[in-house]
Write an enzyme that holds these catalytic residues in place. Structure first.
Site, short mmCIF file in Angstrom:
data_model
loop_
_atom_site.label_atom_id
_atom_site.label_comp_id
_atom_site.label_asym_id
_atom_site.label_seq_id
_atom_site.Cartn_x
_atom_site.Cartn_y
_atom_site.Cartn_z
N TYR A 51 -40.72 -15.41 -80.77
CA TYR A 51 -39.50 -15.52 -80.26
C TYR A 51 -38.62 -14.40 -79.90
CZ TYR A 51 -40.18 -19.95 -82.94
OH TYR A 51 -40.43 -21.18 -83.49
N SER A 148 -48.60 -25.35 -87.26
CA SER A 148 -47.61 -26.07 -86.31
C SER A 148 -48.10 -26.97 -85.35
CB SER A 148 -46.67 -24.99 -85.94
OG SER A 148 -45.51 -25.52 -85.41
N LEU A 229 -26.48 -35.13 -79.09
CA LEU A 229 -25.40 -35.47 -79.82
C LEU A 229 -24.09 -35.27 -78.78
CD1 LEU A 229 -25.42 -33.52 -82.86
CD2 LEU A 229 -25.66 -36.00 -82.57
N1 LIG Z 1 -43.07 -24.74 -84.02
C1 LIG Z 1 -42.78 -24.64 -82.89
O1 LIG Z 1 -43.59 -25.07 -81.90
C2 LIG Z 1 -41.39 -24.62 -82.71
C3 LIG Z 1 -40.80 -24.80 -81.15
C4 LIG Z 1 -39.50 -24.76 -80.78
C5 LIG Z 1 -38.61 -24.32 -82.03
N2 LIG Z 1 -39.23 -24.01 -83.34
C6 LIG Z 1 -38.00 -23.65 -84.25
O2 LIG Z 1 -37.29 -24.62 -84.56
C7 LIG Z 1 -35.86 -24.14 -84.48
C8 LIG Z 1 -35.09 -25.22 -83.80
O3 LIG Z 1 -35.31 -25.35 -82.46
P1 LIG Z 1 -34.10 -25.79 -81.34
O4 LIG Z 1 -33.30 -24.40 -81.37
O5 LIG Z 1 -34.63 -26.28 -80.07
O6 LIG Z 1 -33.30 -26.78 -82.39
P2 LIG Z 1 -31.94 -27.54 -82.32
O7 LIG Z 1 -31.16 -27.37 -83.39
O8 LIG Z 1 -32.38 -28.93 -81.75
O9 LIG Z 1 -31.30 -27.03 -80.90
C9 LIG Z 1 -30.37 -25.79 -81.06
C10 LIG Z 1 -29.90 -25.46 -79.63
O10 LIG Z 1 -28.81 -26.77 -79.51
C11 LIG Z 1 -27.41 -26.27 -79.17
N3 LIG Z 1 -26.47 -27.04 -79.62
C12 LIG Z 1 -25.29 -27.58 -78.95
N4 LIG Z 1 -24.64 -28.41 -79.55
C13 LIG Z 1 -25.16 -28.48 -80.57
C14 LIG Z 1 -24.81 -29.33 -81.87
N5 LIG Z 1 -23.75 -30.23 -81.97
N6 LIG Z 1 -25.70 -28.90 -83.08
C15 LIG Z 1 -26.86 -28.50 -83.07
N7 LIG Z 1 -27.06 -27.48 -81.92
C16 LIG Z 1 -26.38 -27.76 -80.69
C17 LIG Z 1 -27.45 -24.72 -79.97
O11 LIG Z 1 -26.25 -24.03 -79.45
P3 LIG Z 1 -25.41 -23.24 -80.49
O12 LIG Z 1 -26.41 -21.87 -80.45
O13 LIG Z 1 -24.30 -22.85 -79.41
O14 LIG Z 1 -24.94 -24.00 -81.48
C18 LIG Z 1 -28.87 -24.49 -79.77
O15 LIG Z 1 -28.97 -23.56 -78.40
C19 LIG Z 1 -36.09 -23.00 -83.74
O16 LIG Z 1 -35.31 -21.68 -84.03
C20 LIG Z 1 -37.40 -22.36 -83.97
O17 LIG Z 1 -37.14 -21.94 -85.53
C21 LIG Z 1 -40.46 -24.22 -83.40
#
Ligand SMILES: NC(=O)c1ccc[n+]([C@@H]2O[C@H](COP(=O)([O-])OP(=O)(O)OC[C@H]3O[C@@H](n4cnc5c(N)ncnc54)[C@H](OP(=O)(O)O)[C@@H]3O)[C@@H](O)[C@H]2O)c1
Length: 308
Positions: A51, A148, A229
């Site tokens: 990351y 994962s 959302l």
């Molecule tokens: N194991 C794997 O293969 C894998 C792959 C990907 C991710 N991950 C893990 O999963 C975590 C979450 O993934 P993700 O970041 O894709 O998840 P997410 O929570 O679905 O997406 C977060 C992103 O959406 C944005 N966003 C916009 N409006 C939002 C709202 N109303 N509520 C929440 N978020 C909003 C956030 O921006 P703002 O920051 O401006 O709120 C942020 O850029 C990562 O941090 C990582 O730790 C694991």
């Protein structure tokens, strides 16, 4: 703390803060985000070596911003991942051992509570994984292990050799990306894409074998395609139902999206990726919100899935 789950010595919040997107945040903002998450009942933090653009960058940013006293450290769960490299994947003993040392240095920590193998390496030699896990465990560098994005067969292959329990499988899951749930609901149907088995039964396997599923990208439409959302272009009906339930329960929309995952009796965890404390707080409210069966299925159908 929000509703919790536990494995031996770990007490884990159902909501996890993922740190994949913190690269460019101010150090003070990272500190506030983590402190605010702790105040909201979140004690579990998810990292990976990859990351942040350059290796260990997000872990480094976290390590610079956040420190724990020994007793605070006992109450938090720090998880990281290993196995992805530039252009290839690598579950060799040497790479696992080197990477964990680098992660610990970047995080400025003595141990990881959980280490996950990030995505399945088809060239895996499970004896090498077992050797690496034994060394890490014996040295006190990693307390628990998991995977994962692994299928049940891939988990079984590892389990045949690895001496420690594999307690976690972190997978992509949101209301709008739920094939591992939707397939089972439409099992045995002809002509329905939803009934195609794509993961060889991760959900049932995890429940049968006591592995906790962690849902990554809980708010994303697809693979980082933007959040569902408020996205009325692609998910008008779903947003109508989310907004109605949010009014009914007097919570923000994020809590309904989180609750759809935590309501499942598999007791999954939700890995948030937001960098905004207000969204962390809003999402955390979902962990304690018991949607009824009817409401859960209503959300499922509004996302476009079928009850055949
Ligand atoms: N194991 C794997 O293969 C894998 C792959 C990907 C991710 N991950 C893990 O999963 C975590 C979450 O993934 P993700 O970041 O894709 O998840 P997410 O929570 O679905 O997406 C977060 C992103 O959406 C944005 N966003 C916009 N409006 C939002 C709202 N109303 N509520 C929440 N978020 C909003 C956030 O921006 P703002 O920051 O401006 O709120 C942020 O850029 C990562 O941090 C990582 O730790 C694991």
């Amino acid at each position: 703390m929000t509703d919790t789950t536990s494995h031996d010595d770990l007490t884990e919040s159902r909501i996890i803060l993922g740190l994949m997107r913190i690269t460019d945040m101010e150090t003070a903002d990272i500190r506030d985000l983590v402190a605010g998450a702790l105040d909201a009942g979140i004690n579990y933090f998810d990292h990976a070596d990859v990351y942040g653009g350059t290796r260990h960058r997000c872990e480094e940013r976290f390590g610079e911003a956040v420190s724990f006293t020994p007793s605070e450290r006992e109450d938090v769960v720090i998880q990281s991942k290993v196995g992805l490299r530039e252009g290839f994947w690598d579950f060799s003993r040497e790479h696992i051992l080197t990477t964990v040392d680098e992660s610990l240095a970047a995080l400025q920590l003595e141990h990881l509570d959980v280490l996950l193998l990030h995505r399945p390496d088809t060239l895996v030699e499970p004896e090498e994984v077992a050797a690496a896990f034994d060394e890490l465990h014996a040295a006190g560098k990693v307390r628990h292990f998991g995977v994962s994005n692994h299928t049940p067969g891939q988990v079984d292959l590892l389990k045949k050799h690895v001496n420690q329990p594999l307690i976690i499988n972190q997978v992509q899951l949101s209301i709008t990306h739920a094939p591992m749930i939707a397939q089972g609901i439409a099992a045995n149907m002809a002509g329905l894409d939803q009934s195609v088995v794509r993961d060889t039964g991760i959900l049932d396997y995890s429940r049968l074998h006591g592995m906790t599923l962690q849902a990554w990208s809980p708010f994303q439409r697809g693979f980082f395609n933007g959040v569902f959302l408020g996205d009325r272009e692609h998910h008008a009906e779903l947003n109508d139902v989310i907004d109605e339930l949010a009014r009914q329960y007097d919570v923000p929309a994020e809590a309904i999206a989180t609750a759809w995952i935590t309501r499942h009796p598999a007791r999954m965890q939700v890995v948030l990726g937001t960098t905004k404390l207000a969204r962390v707080q809003a999402s955390a409210l979902g962990a304690d919100l018991p949607l009824t069966r009817e409401e859960w299925y209503r959300l499922f159908r509004a996302a476009g899935y079928e009850l055949p």
